[in-house]
Design a protein around this motif. Sequence first.
Motif, PDB file in Angstrom:
ATOM      1  N   ALA A  23       0.822  -1.225   0.000  1.00 59.54           N
ATOM      2  CA  ALA A  23       0.000   0.000   0.000  1.00 59.54           C
ATOM      3  C   ALA A  23       0.855   1.273   0.000  1.00 59.54           C
ATOM      4  CB  ALA A  23      -0.923  -0.002   1.208  1.00 59.54           C
ATOM      5  N   LEU A  24       2.128   1.140   0.369  1.00 53.44           N
ATOM      6  CA  LEU A  24       3.005   2.320   0.411  1.00 53.44           C
ATOM      7  C   LEU A  24       3.995   2.338  -0.743  1.00 53.44           C
ATOM      8  CD1 LEU A  24       3.838   2.463   4.238  1.00 53.44           C
ATOM      9  CD2 LEU A  24       2.443   4.086   2.949  1.00 53.44           C
ATOM     10  N   ALA A  25       3.867   1.355  -1.632  1.00 56.70           N
ATOM     11  CA  ALA A  25       4.863   1.197  -2.699  1.00 56.70           C
ATOM     12  C   ALA A  25       5.031   2.483  -3.521  1.00 56.70           C
ATOM     13  CB  ALA A  25       4.473   0.035  -3.607  1.00 56.70           C
ATOM     14  N   LEU A  26       3.913   3.081  -3.877  1.00 60.72           N
ATOM     15  CA  LEU A  26       3.984   4.272  -4.719  1.00 60.72           C
ATOM     16  C   LEU A  26       4.595   5.449  -3.955  1.00 60.72           C
ATOM     17  CD1 LEU A  26       3.321   5.212  -7.561  1.00 60.72           C
ATOM     18  CD2 LEU A  26       1.065   5.936  -6.747  1.00 60.72           C
ATOM     19  N   ALA A  27       4.157   5.610  -2.713  1.00 63.60           N
ATOM     20  CA  ALA A  27       4.679   6.705  -1.883  1.00 63.60           C
ATOM     21  C   ALA A  27       6.192   6.571  -1.715  1.00 63.60           C
ATOM     22  CB  ALA A  27       3.993   6.700  -0.520  1.00 63.60           C
ATOM     23  N   ILE A  28       6.665   5.346  -1.552  1.00 70.18           N
ATOM     24  CA  ILE A  28       8.103   5.118  -1.369  1.00 70.18           C
ATOM     25  C   ILE A  28       8.831   5.347  -2.691  1.00 70.18           C
ATOM     26  CG2 ILE A  28       9.842   3.355  -0.821  1.00 70.18           C
ATOM     27  CD1 ILE A  28       7.813   2.199   1.214  1.00 70.18           C
ATOM     28  N   GLU A  29       8.231   4.841  -3.767  1.00 65.84           N
ATOM     29  CA  GLU A  29       8.859   4.984  -5.096  1.00 65.84           C
ATOM     30  C   GLU A  29       9.011   6.461  -5.476  1.00 65.84           C
ATOM     31  OE1 GLU A  29       6.943   2.492  -8.043  1.00 65.84           O
ATOM     32  OE2 GLU A  29       7.643   3.863  -9.593  1.00 65.84           O
ATOM     33  N   ARG A  30       8.030   7.286  -5.050  1.00 67.64           N
ATOM     34  CA  ARG A  30       8.057   8.711  -5.408  1.00 67.64           C
ATOM     35  C   ARG A  30       9.174   9.475  -4.700  1.00 67.64           C
ATOM     36  NH1 ARG A  30       2.152   9.450  -4.169  1.00 67.64           N
ATOM     37  NH2 ARG A  30       1.024   8.987  -6.071  1.00 67.64           N
ATOM     38  N   ARG A  31       9.672   8.914  -3.616  1.00 69.05           N
ATOM     39  CA  ARG A  31      10.680   9.644  -2.853  1.00 69.05           C
ATOM     40  C   ARG A  31      11.995   9.660  -3.613  1.00 69.05           C
ATOM     41  NH1 ARG A  31       8.607  10.641   1.837  1.00 69.05           N
ATOM     42  NH2 ARG A  31      10.569  11.431   2.621  1.00 69.05           N
ATOM     43  N   PRO A  32      12.544  10.864  -3.826  1.00 71.80           N
ATOM     44  CA  PRO A  32      13.765  10.941  -4.622  1.00 71.80           C
ATOM     45  C   PRO A  32      14.943  10.242  -3.948  1.00 71.80           C
ATOM     46  CG  PRO A  32      13.212  13.095  -3.692  1.00 71.80           C
ATOM     47  CD  PRO A  32      12.074  12.188  -3.401  1.00 71.80           C
ATOM     48  N   ALA A  55      12.097  -4.337  -6.714  1.00 71.83           N
ATOM     49  CA  ALA A  55      13.200  -4.525  -7.665  1.00 71.83           C
ATOM     50  C   ALA A  55      13.635  -3.181  -8.252  1.00 71.83           C
ATOM     51  CB  ALA A  55      12.768  -5.487  -8.772  1.00 71.83           C
ATOM     52  N   ALA A  56      12.666  -2.305  -8.502  1.00 65.37           N
ATOM     53  CA  ALA A  56      12.992  -0.987  -9.063  1.00 65.37           C
ATOM     54  C   ALA A  56      13.807  -0.172  -8.069  1.00 65.37           C
ATOM     55  CB  ALA A  56      11.705  -0.238  -9.430  1.00 65.37           C
ATOM     56  N   LEU A  57      13.443  -0.257  -6.798  1.00 63.68           N
ATOM     57  CA  LEU A  57      14.211   0.459  -5.768  1.00 63.68           C
ATOM     58  C   LEU A  57      15.630  -0.096  -5.679  1.00 63.68           C
ATOM     59  CD1 LEU A  57      11.468   0.719  -2.993  1.00 63.68           C
ATOM     60  CD2 LEU A  57      12.494   2.641  -4.216  1.00 63.68           C
ATOM     61  N   GLN A  58      15.730  -1.400  -5.806  1.00 63.21           N
ATOM     62  CA  GLN A  58      17.064  -2.018  -5.781  1.00 63.21           C
ATOM     63  C   GLN A  58      17.934  -1.488  -6.914  1.00 63.21           C
ATOM     64  OE1 GLN A  58      16.188  -6.400  -5.475  1.00 63.21           O
ATOM     65  NE2 GLN A  58      18.153  -6.205  -4.414  1.00 63.21           N
ATOM     66  N   ARG A  59      17.323  -1.338  -8.080  1.00 62.99           N
ATOM     67  CA  ARG A  59      18.084  -0.817  -9.228  1.00 62.99           C
ATOM     68  C   ARG A  59      18.554   0.613  -8.970  1.00 62.99           C
ATOM     69  NH1 ARG A  59      14.300  -3.905 -12.085  1.00 62.99           N
ATOM     70  NH2 ARG A  59      12.924  -2.130 -12.442  1.00 62.99           N
ATOM     71  N   ARG A  60      17.795   1.316  -8.125  1.00 64.01           N
ATOM     72  CA  ARG A  60      18.202   2.676  -7.749  1.00 64.01           C
ATOM     73  C   ARG A  60      19.290   2.662  -6.676  1.00 64.01           C
ATOM     74  NH1 ARG A  60      12.668   5.622  -6.237  1.00 64.01           N
ATOM     75  NH2 ARG A  60      14.086   6.712  -4.838  1.00 64.01           N
ATOM     76  N   GLY A  61      19.656   1.483  -6.231  1.00 57.28           N
ATOM     77  CA  GLY A  61      20.712   1.368  -5.229  1.00 57.28           C
ATOM     78  C   GLY A  61      20.214   1.354  -3.798  1.00 57.28           C
ATOM     79  N   VAL A  62      18.907   1.218  -3.629  1.00 57.27           N
ATOM     80  CA  VAL A  62      18.340   1.197  -2.279  1.00 57.27           C
ATOM     81  C   VAL A  62      18.617  -0.175  -1.637  1.00 57.27           C
ATOM     82  CG1 VAL A  62      16.179   1.295  -0.955  1.00 57.27           C
ATOM     83  CG2 VAL A  62      16.535   2.848  -2.885  1.00 57.27           C
ATOM     84  N   THR A  63      19.135  -0.145  -0.431  1.00 55.40           N
ATOM     85  CA  THR A  63      19.403  -1.382   0.306  1.00 55.40           C
ATOM     86  C   THR A  63      18.082  -2.004   0.768  1.00 55.40           C
ATOM     87  OG1 THR A  63      21.503  -0.502   1.085  1.00 55.40           O
ATOM     88  CG2 THR A  63      20.570  -2.317   2.359  1.00 55.40           C
TER      89      THR A  63
END
Lengths: 315, 108
Positions: A23-32, A55-63
């Motif tokens: 439910a928070l995926a979009l809110a988290i994804e939007r965070r620069p 997986a998209a966050l991982q590609r951004r380097g998010v641990t």
Amino acid sequence: MWILSTGNNASLSLGLSIGWRPALALAIERRPQIGFIEIVAENLEADRPIPAPVAALQRRGVTVIPHGISLSLGGAEELDLNRVAALDKLARRVSAPFVSEHIAFVRADGMEAGHLLPVSRTRAALEVLVENIGQATKLLSVPLALENISTLFEWPESQMDAAEFITEVLERTDTLLLLDIANVYANARNLGGNPVALLDRLPLHRLAYVHMGGGVERDGVYHDTHAAAVPAGAIALLEELCAKAEPPGVMLERDDSFPSDAELQMELDAIAAAVLRGRERRKTAHEPIPSSIRSGPAESSDSRACELGSARSGV
Amino acid sequence: VNSGAPDPAFDRERLQLASRMLRAKRYRAARRAFPEVFRRLGDQCAREFELYASSVPLRGGAVDDALAFMRHARGIRALPLSWRLRLLAIRTARYFRRESSGFGDEGA
């Protein structure tokens, strides 16, 4: 978005985060900028791909840190090694620096509690816990961080207090500490005790990251629901922690009644501000005291402790 | 927590509160697994679930718990046949997924 400084332990610096929930995926994804996320391991099926937003966050380097809720490390029954293996498999899939679980039990005699329950703080229970954790860490290819839980009741005849118990568990098993400040706050309100004094006695050099979550009071009892804003008392306790040690990461947990992006931002800002205030106090405390004020009145740490220690009567 | 007499040294009131809280959490988890079915079952569903959870311990996850509850729920027969067939299909699929580990090595 605040990112906490690397401090002395650059390799573990995680920053500020929100626990990943669909439910928070979009809110988290939007965070620069987001330092890390935590995923509930049991919510992901081992034979299915990692959710696309993760997986998209991982590609951004998010641990990504897998967080287990069902190992039942404090249970008297034999540890379910398949669950440990599944947690490890997930850790390897997301290249996690470590995984986390709880000092708790969730099942007994084939029955599931569906919730994290407190372990009796006796020598016998501690031995079982240490043995289970030892078995788990042998199977895990990454370090394990253990979280303190909140509870509405305690087992009778405790032989140790919470700080002693947690410290001995972590020291004997060489595990990290996932310190849930909101749980410390909740337990102080519901069971009594001085939460600042407890922080003083925890092995903060083992701190992996911190959980913050909100709750509500009903009929004089505080419930750590993760479905409301973080109370001011828990924010103050986070500041106290940061006045003592630099947490490598701080994460907001929200599991229900999901707020708007703006509300989420306000929560994160309040958390970041507490971290900065605590850090400032820590720096000031380490500076040599000018002789001109050495004899003057100073704010006693005890007075702040009492202020937070009285959290039980409401903040 | 589910049943039986607790050690008298426990704070009985807190233990009962924790027990109620666990049952409420079970209900929320089950409802989240099948939101449409629970909505259709109506308001009495929460009370029925409370009775069910007081006597039947949780043995699996939320989906299994919800399916087990629905076997007893009074309103279940009032659901459209297509819904009941879907629930039966889910129950059957879960049963065979659990049992399939007995036929080969891969399920160990």
